[in-house]
Design a protein around this motif. Structure first.
Motif, short mmCIF file in Angstrom:
data_model
loop_
_atom_site.label_atom_id
_atom_site.label_comp_id
_atom_site.label_asym_id
_atom_site.label_seq_id
_atom_site.Cartn_x
_atom_site.Cartn_y
_atom_site.Cartn_z
N GLN A 52 17.87 -2.96 27.49
CA GLN A 52 19.01 -3.81 27.85
C GLN A 52 19.09 -5.03 26.92
O GLN A 52 20.18 -5.39 26.46
N ASP A 57 20.59 2.00 25.65
CA ASP A 57 20.87 2.66 26.92
C ASP A 57 19.67 2.51 27.85
O ASP A 57 18.64 3.16 27.68
N GLU A 75 21.25 4.85 41.24
CA GLU A 75 22.56 4.41 40.77
C GLU A 75 22.56 2.88 40.82
O GLU A 75 22.49 2.30 41.89
N ARG A 76 22.65 2.26 39.68
CA ARG A 76 22.70 0.81 39.65
C ARG A 76 23.24 0.35 38.31
O ARG A 76 22.83 0.86 37.27
N ARG A 77 24.15 -0.61 38.33
CA ARG A 77 24.71 -1.11 37.08
C ARG A 77 23.62 -1.77 36.24
O ARG A 77 23.52 -1.54 35.04
N SER A 78 22.82 -2.64 36.87
CA SER A 78 21.69 -3.24 36.18
C SER A 78 20.49 -2.33 36.38
O SER A 78 19.92 -2.27 37.47
#
Length: 207
Positions: A52, A57, A75-78
Motif C-alpha cells: 500500500q 496491489d 473484503e475490505r477497502r483498506s
C-alpha cells in the motif's frame, strides 16, 4: 525526521508481530490450526502495508497468507485494516469458545492495536508530502549561498577560492538532493527504507 520515524515504525511493527506470534503459540498450544489462522495474517499485514505504501496491489500481497475460508470472507477497502479485523475476529471466536479468557484476549488485542497504530502513522507520513514552498525555499537558499560564497572567500583564500567553493557547493547540493529523496521514505529510491527486506525478516521470524 520522516525517514527516521518510518524506520522506527517498521522496527516497532517487527517487535509487535514477533510478540504476537509468541503469545499466540504459548496461549493456544493445542490448536495449531487456530495458530495459523491468527499468526499468518500478521505476515500478510506487513506485506499488504508495504504494498500500500508503495502503490502496489495490497490484496495480491496479502492473499497468499490467508487460509481458504479467510480468503472467501475477506473484503475490505483498506487491506491491512481488513487483516487486523480478521485476526481480531479469530481471537474473538476463540474467546467465545472458551479457549481464551478476557484478560489474555486483551493482551493479544493490545498487539493488534499497536500494529494498527503503526499502520496509521505510516499512512500519515505517506499521505502528507513536504510542502513544495518549503522545498523550493531550501533549494533557492542553497543556490544563493553557493553563488555568493566565492565573494566572501576570495579575500582570504585567493586562488584557492574556486576549489573550496566547489567542495562546499558539492556538500550543500548533495545534502539538498538527499533531503529530497528522504522526504518520501517508503519509495523505491536507493536511499529509501528497505521495506521488502524488513517484511522478509518479519516473515521469517513469525513463521
Amino acid at each position: 525526521e520522516r525517514w527516521w520515524e518510518g524506520r522506527k515504525l517498521w522496527g516497532q511493527l517487527l517487535i509487535e508481530a514477533r510478540s504476537f506470534a509468541r503469545l499466540v503459540t504459548a496461549l493456544l498450544p493445542a490448536d495449531v490450526a487456530l495458530q495459523r489462522r491468527v499468526t499468518r495474517p500478521s505476515v500478510g499485514f506487513a506485506h499488504a502495508l508495504a504494498a500500500q505504501l508503495r502503490g502496489r496491489d495490497g490484496i495480491a500481497a496479502a492473499i497468499p497468507w490467508l487460509e481458504p475460508q479467510q480468503r472467501a470472507a475477506f473484503e475490505r477497502r483498506s487491506v491491512p485494516d481488513g487483516l487486523l479485523a480478521l485476526m481480531t475476529a479469530e481471537l474473538a471466536a476463540a474467546l467465545r469458545a472458551g479457549k481464551l479468557d478476557s484478560y489474555l484476549y486483551g493482551r493479544l488485542e493490545a498487539h493488534l492495536h499497536a500494529m494498527a497504530t503503526v499502520q496509521g502513522a505510516c499512512e500519515r507520513i505517506a499521505g502528507t508530502p513536504l510542502p513544495f514552498a518549503y522545498t523550493l525555499l531550501l533549494h533557492r537558499c542553497v543556490w544563493l549561498f553557493c553563488v555568493l560564497l566565492p565573494f566572501g572567500l576570495a579575500g582570504a583564500l585567493g586562488w584557492a577560492t574556486p576549489v573550496v567553493s566547489m567542495l562546499l557547493a558539492y556538500a550543500f547540493f548533495g545534502l539538498d538532493q538527499v533531503g529530497e529523496e528522504l522526504e518520501e521514505p517508503f519509495g523505491l529510491e536507493a536511499n529509501d527504507l528497505p521495506l521488502d527486506a524488513m517484511v522478509r525478516t518479519l516473515e521469517i521470524d513469525v513463521l
